[in-house]
Design an enzyme around this catalytic site. Structure first.
Site, PDB file in Angstrom:
ATOM      1  N   ARG A 119      14.491   9.783 -44.665  1.00  0.00           N
ATOM      2  CA  ARG A 119      13.036   9.840 -44.841  1.00  0.00           C
ATOM      3  C   ARG A 119      12.490   8.686 -45.672  1.00  0.00           C
ATOM      4  NH1 ARG A 119      13.284  15.920 -46.542  1.00  0.00           N
ATOM      5  NH2 ARG A 119      15.446  16.005 -45.819  1.00  0.00           N
ATOM      6  N   GLU A 156      26.092  20.058 -53.501  1.00  0.00           N
ATOM      7  CA  GLU A 156      26.369  21.382 -54.037  1.00  0.00           C
ATOM      8  C   GLU A 156      27.838  21.747 -53.796  1.00  0.00           C
ATOM      9  OE1 GLU A 156      23.347  23.902 -52.650  1.00  0.00           O
ATOM     10  OE2 GLU A 156      23.533  25.309 -54.316  1.00  0.00           O
TER      11      GLU A 156
HETATM   12  O1  LIG Z   1      17.772  14.693 -55.038  1.00  0.00           O
HETATM   13  P1  LIG Z   1      18.792  15.175 -54.070  1.00  0.00           P
HETATM   14  O2  LIG Z   1      19.346  16.536 -54.427  1.00  0.00           O
HETATM   15  O3  LIG Z   1      19.896  14.173 -53.869  1.00  0.00           O
HETATM   16  O4  LIG Z   1      18.071  15.428 -52.683  1.00  0.00           O
HETATM   17  C1  LIG Z   1      17.099  14.572 -52.147  1.00  0.00           C
HETATM   18  C2  LIG Z   1      17.511  14.058 -50.791  1.00  0.00           C
HETATM   19  O5  LIG Z   1      17.637  15.160 -49.869  1.00  0.00           O
HETATM   20  C3  LIG Z   1      16.930  14.865 -48.685  1.00  0.00           C
HETATM   21  O6  LIG Z   1      17.669  14.119 -47.780  1.00  0.00           O
HETATM   22  P2  LIG Z   1      18.908  14.691 -46.953  1.00  0.00           P
HETATM   23  O7  LIG Z   1      20.184  14.346 -47.669  1.00  0.00           O
HETATM   24  O8  LIG Z   1      18.649  16.130 -46.649  1.00  0.00           O
HETATM   25  O9  LIG Z   1      18.979  13.813 -45.665  1.00  0.00           O
HETATM   26  P3  LIG Z   1      17.961  13.475 -44.481  1.00  0.00           P
HETATM   27  O10 LIG Z   1      16.807  12.726 -45.084  1.00  0.00           O
HETATM   28  O11 LIG Z   1      18.807  12.610 -43.620  1.00  0.00           O
HETATM   29  O12 LIG Z   1      17.549  14.760 -43.845  1.00  0.00           O
HETATM   30  C4  LIG Z   1      15.788  13.995 -49.182  1.00  0.00           C
HETATM   31  O13 LIG Z   1      15.205  13.244 -48.138  1.00  0.00           O
HETATM   32  C5  LIG Z   1      16.444  13.148 -50.222  1.00  0.00           C
HETATM   33  O14 LIG Z   1      17.044  11.978 -49.691  1.00  0.00           O
HETATM   34  N1  LIG Z   2      13.496  21.698 -50.714  1.00  0.00           N
HETATM   35  C1  LIG Z   2      13.704  20.557 -50.028  1.00  0.00           C
HETATM   36  N2  LIG Z   2      12.864  20.199 -49.030  1.00  0.00           N
HETATM   37  C2  LIG Z   2      13.060  19.039 -48.335  1.00  0.00           C
HETATM   38  N3  LIG Z   2      14.075  18.210 -48.565  1.00  0.00           N
HETATM   39  C3  LIG Z   2      14.944  18.528 -49.550  1.00  0.00           C
HETATM   40  N4  LIG Z   2      16.042  17.881 -50.039  1.00  0.00           N
HETATM   41  C4  LIG Z   2      16.558  18.622 -51.033  1.00  0.00           C
HETATM   42  N5  LIG Z   2      15.829  19.751 -51.232  1.00  0.00           N
HETATM   43  C5  LIG Z   2      14.810  19.699 -50.310  1.00  0.00           C
END
Ligand SMILES: O=P(O)(O)OC[C@H]1O[C@H](OP(=O)(O)OP(=O)(O)O)[C@H](O)[C@@H]1O
Ligand SMILES: Nc1ncnc2[nH]cnc12
Length: 234
Positions: A119, A156
């Site tokens: 994202r 986690e």
């Molecule tokens: O602060 P954190 O606990 O590290 O979480 C935040 C991350 O989680 C989500 O991405 P995700 O890893 O779900 O991947 P995606 O964007 O590919 O769906 C979000 O877009 C951040 O990159």
């Molecule tokens: N609650 C949440 N919503 C969207 N992205 C996330 N990545 C980690 N936690 C999330």
């Protein structure tokens, strides 16, 4: 990525004044997606679990906050998923988001915007173009074709990794790290480490949303984190 339990959200006090002028429902909010809303004092209603608070006094932030949909129990039970795809459906909210970041970073001598997959690839490139910086994608493992350096981070349960092309960022670069959301901070922390390993100065990390209860900032030490909205678990 750990998508931890995020309790029901409430409006932070700092947000209340700006929110007063916000529409009661977002244009594409979960009121239509889930039928879920809660009544506020004065008869107004807002989405259950979706009160997203302002980090600044800028009136545009209220519109951004209300354009973010919250999907309960996605991708697993107990998670309140902050869905920025509805923000992208709202051209004003999307433009305001980019503009707020550009206004903040345009005169800070930033030479590289590093966006975290996936994202961060949405918000990073328009910011980079507007401030005249290069854009560098930080990708999940085995996606980049050239030589990479990697940084592992905790989930986690277990670990994950992000990678950056060798040579994309140099020691004299001044970097901005962009992602949509900071939760535990593990992802941003790994991104910062990649940039610092090649000698770049990380000026700031910028996210649209913070989940403050997960204390992601603590992991980043004294590296500054700027967010537009906070989703506060009550
Ligand atoms: O602060 P954190 O606990 O590290 O979480 C935040 C991350 O989680 C989500 O991405 P995700 O890893 O779900 O991947 P995606 O964007 O590919 O769906 C979000 O877009 C951040 O990159
Ligand atoms: N609650 C949440 N919503 C969207 N992205 C996330 N990545 C980690 N936690 C999330």
């Amino acid at each position: 990525m750990p998508l931890r339990f995020q309790p029901r959200l409430r409006l932070l006090p700092a947000a209340a004044a700006a929110a007063a002028s916000a529409p009661p429902f977002p244009p594409h909010g979960p009121a239509s997606a889930t039928g879920s809303s809660v009544r506020l004092t004065g008869g107004r209603r807002r989405r259950r679990g979706a009160a997203v608070a302002m980090a600044s006094g800028d009136a545009r932030v209220a519109g951004i906050a209300s354009s973010i949909r919250v999907i309960p129990d996605f991708p697993k039970p107990g998670i309140m998923f902050q869905d920025i795809t509805t923000l992208l459906l709202d051209p004003k909210a999307f433009r305001d988001t980019i503009d707020l970041f550009v206004e903040r970073y345009k005169d800070q001598g930033i030479t590289v915007v590093a966006g975290v997959e996936a994202r961060g690839f949405i918000f990073g490139p328009p910011i980079a173009l507007a401030i005249g910086a290069k854009f560098v994608p930080l990708r999940k493992p085995k996606k980049l074709p050239g030589e990479v350096i990697s940084e592992e981070y905790s989930l986690e349960y277990g670990t994950d990794k992000i990678e950056m092309h060798v040579g994309a960022v140099e020691a004299n670069d001044r970097a901005l790290v962009v992602d949509d959301l900071i939760a535990t901070g593990g992802t941003l922390c790994a991104a910062v480490k990649l940039l610092e390993r090649v000698g770049a100065k990380v000026v700031e990390c910028a996210c649209v949303i913070e989940l403050p209860e997960l204390k992601g900032r603590d992991k980043l030490g004294d590296r500054p984190v700027f967010v537009l909205v906070k989703a506060d678990g009550a």
